[in-house]
Design a protein around this motif. Structure first.
Motif, PDB file in Angstrom:
ATOM      1  N   ILE A  80       0.827  -1.205   0.000  1.00  0.00           N
ATOM      2  CA  ILE A  80       0.000   0.000   0.000  1.00  0.00           C
ATOM      3  C   ILE A  80       0.862   1.256   0.000  1.00  0.00           C
ATOM      4  CG2 ILE A  80      -1.644   1.329   1.392  1.00  0.00           C
ATOM      5  CD1 ILE A  80      -2.879  -1.314   2.261  1.00  0.00           C
ATOM      6  N   SER A  83       4.307   3.111  -4.043  1.00  0.00           N
ATOM      7  CA  SER A  83       3.457   3.480  -5.182  1.00  0.00           C
ATOM      8  C   SER A  83       3.966   2.894  -6.497  1.00  0.00           C
ATOM      9  CB  SER A  83       3.373   5.001  -5.286  1.00  0.00           C
ATOM     10  OG  SER A  83       4.661   5.525  -5.561  1.00  0.00           O
ATOM     11  N   ARG A  84       4.967   2.026  -6.444  1.00  0.00           N
ATOM     12  CA  ARG A  84       5.553   1.499  -7.677  1.00  0.00           C
ATOM     13  C   ARG A  84       4.561   0.646  -8.467  1.00  0.00           C
ATOM     14  NH1 ARG A  84       9.234   2.726 -11.403  1.00  0.00           N
ATOM     15  NH2 ARG A  84      10.248   0.889 -12.204  1.00  0.00           N
ATOM     16  N   LEU A  85       3.720  -0.104  -7.797  1.00  0.00           N
ATOM     17  CA  LEU A  85       2.726  -0.915  -8.510  1.00  0.00           C
ATOM     18  C   LEU A  85       1.744  -0.022  -9.266  1.00  0.00           C
ATOM     19  CD1 LEU A  85       1.707  -3.765  -9.130  1.00  0.00           C
ATOM     20  CD2 LEU A  85       0.296  -3.621  -7.087  1.00  0.00           C
ATOM     21  N   PHE A  86       1.355   1.086  -8.667  1.00  0.00           N
ATOM     22  CA  PHE A  86       0.472   2.036  -9.364  1.00  0.00           C
ATOM     23  C   PHE A  86       1.169   2.657 -10.571  1.00  0.00           C
ATOM     24  CE2 PHE A  86      -1.333   2.328  -4.989  1.00  0.00           C
ATOM     25  CZ  PHE A  86      -2.567   1.787  -5.282  1.00  0.00           C
ATOM     26  N   THR A  87       2.449   2.974 -10.404  1.00  0.00           N
ATOM     27  CA  THR A  87       3.213   3.558 -11.508  1.00  0.00           C
ATOM     28  C   THR A  87       3.330   2.581 -12.668  1.00  0.00           C
ATOM     29  OG1 THR A  87       4.475   4.838  -9.917  1.00  0.00           O
ATOM     30  CG2 THR A  87       5.414   4.629 -12.123  1.00  0.00           C
ATOM     31  N   PHE A  89       1.390   0.040 -13.265  1.00  0.00           N
ATOM     32  CA  PHE A  89       0.064  -0.175 -13.845  1.00  0.00           C
ATOM     33  C   PHE A  89      -0.294   0.963 -14.803  1.00  0.00           C
ATOM     34  CE2 PHE A  89      -4.557   0.636 -13.636  1.00  0.00           C
ATOM     35  CZ  PHE A  89      -4.996  -0.530 -14.247  1.00  0.00           C
ATOM     36  N   ALA A  90      -0.020   2.183 -14.402  1.00  0.00           N
ATOM     37  CA  ALA A  90      -0.315   3.317 -15.281  1.00  0.00           C
ATOM     38  C   ALA A  90       0.554   3.288 -16.532  1.00  0.00           C
ATOM     39  CB  ALA A  90      -0.109   4.629 -14.531  1.00  0.00           C
ATOM     40  N   SER A 119       0.597  -9.312  -1.670  1.00  0.00           N
ATOM     41  CA  SER A 119      -0.849  -9.064  -1.585  1.00  0.00           C
ATOM     42  C   SER A 119      -1.618 -10.367  -1.466  1.00  0.00           C
ATOM     43  CB  SER A 119      -1.329  -8.290  -2.804  1.00  0.00           C
ATOM     44  OG  SER A 119      -0.689  -7.048  -2.887  1.00  0.00           O
ATOM     45  N   PHE A 155      -5.288  -5.302  -4.939  1.00  0.00           N
ATOM     46  CA  PHE A 155      -3.879  -5.255  -5.323  1.00  0.00           C
ATOM     47  C   PHE A 155      -3.444  -6.496  -6.107  1.00  0.00           C
ATOM     48  CE2 PHE A 155      -3.593  -1.938  -2.067  1.00  0.00           C
ATOM     49  CZ  PHE A 155      -2.895  -0.991  -2.783  1.00  0.00           C
ATOM     50  N   LEU A 158      -4.724  -5.879  -9.582  1.00  0.00           N
ATOM     51  CA  LEU A 158      -3.884  -4.854 -10.185  1.00  0.00           C
ATOM     52  C   LEU A 158      -2.545  -5.431 -10.635  1.00  0.00           C
ATOM     53  CD1 LEU A 158      -4.003  -1.708 -10.583  1.00  0.00           C
ATOM     54  CD2 LEU A 158      -2.697  -1.560  -8.469  1.00  0.00           C
ATOM     55  N   THR A 162      -1.256  -5.769 -14.541  1.00  0.00           N
ATOM     56  CA  THR A 162       0.015  -5.134 -14.892  1.00  0.00           C
ATOM     57  C   THR A 162       1.003  -6.153 -15.443  1.00  0.00           C
ATOM     58  OG1 THR A 162      -0.353  -3.528 -13.139  1.00  0.00           O
ATOM     59  CG2 THR A 162       1.856  -3.652 -14.039  1.00  0.00           C
TER      60      THR A 162
END
Length: 170
Positions: A80, A83-87, A89-90, A119, A155, A158, A162
């Motif tokens: 959580i 933020s690398r997983l969000f990056t 994914f984007a 996760s 997660f 996600l 990804t």
């Protein structure tokens, strides 16, 4: 020689101070319908009337629902906060990132796999906490385990999306 009140009264005569539940006043305020006022703190008649008592919380242990709930939250925490997983994914899931070298692809796959694995492990531990829980489990443990399962599932999804979206090395 006995000194109890039952021995001093004559047979067939009621004792001066009756100790039967029907004759005693529980000193709880009741209204015209006969219901007991909940605001009165006296619970002397609770045992006689059969009022259920709330269970005492179970003591925590190494393999208790509380321990597994805390462990699930600790496992999900780094995923959580990072933020690398969000990056990723984007970058891969939402846009066409183009090509990457073999080393970059291996690095991306490793990062996504670690985040998804943590996760998934958090979801399993949270589900185990919910499975071990019962009526005596503390409320914070049930809430924590539920939040771990729900957020961890997001997660994991996600991470899978990804990982599938990462382009081949080229």
């Amino acid at each position: 020689m006995s000194t109890s009140k039952e021995d001093t009264s004559t047979p067939g005569e009621a004792p001066a101070s009756s100790s039967s539940p029907e004759a005693t006043d529980t000193s709880a305020a009741s209204d015209a319908s006969g219901t007991i006022d909940a605001a009165t703190p006296d619970a002397s008649g609770a045992f006689v009337s059969g009022t259920p008592v709330s269970p005492v919380p179970a003591l925590g242990g190494v393999f208790s629902a509380e321990s597994f709930s805390g462990l699930g939250l600790l496992l999900l925490g780094p995923v959580i906060v990072n933020s690398r997983l969000f990056t990723l994914f984007a970058w891969f899931g939402l846009t066409d990132a183009g090509t990457a070298t073999a080393e970059e692809v291996a690095l991306f796959n490793a990062e996504i796999t670690v985040a998804g694995g943590l996760s998934a492990l958090a979801v399993l531990v949270g589900a185990l906490s919910l499975f071990l829980g019962n009526a005596r489990t503390r409320a914070w443990a049930r809430w924590g385990a539920s939040a771990t399962v729900l957020a961890g599932t997001v997660f994991v999804a996600l991470a899978v999306i990804t990982l599938v979206s990462v382009p081949a090395a080229g």
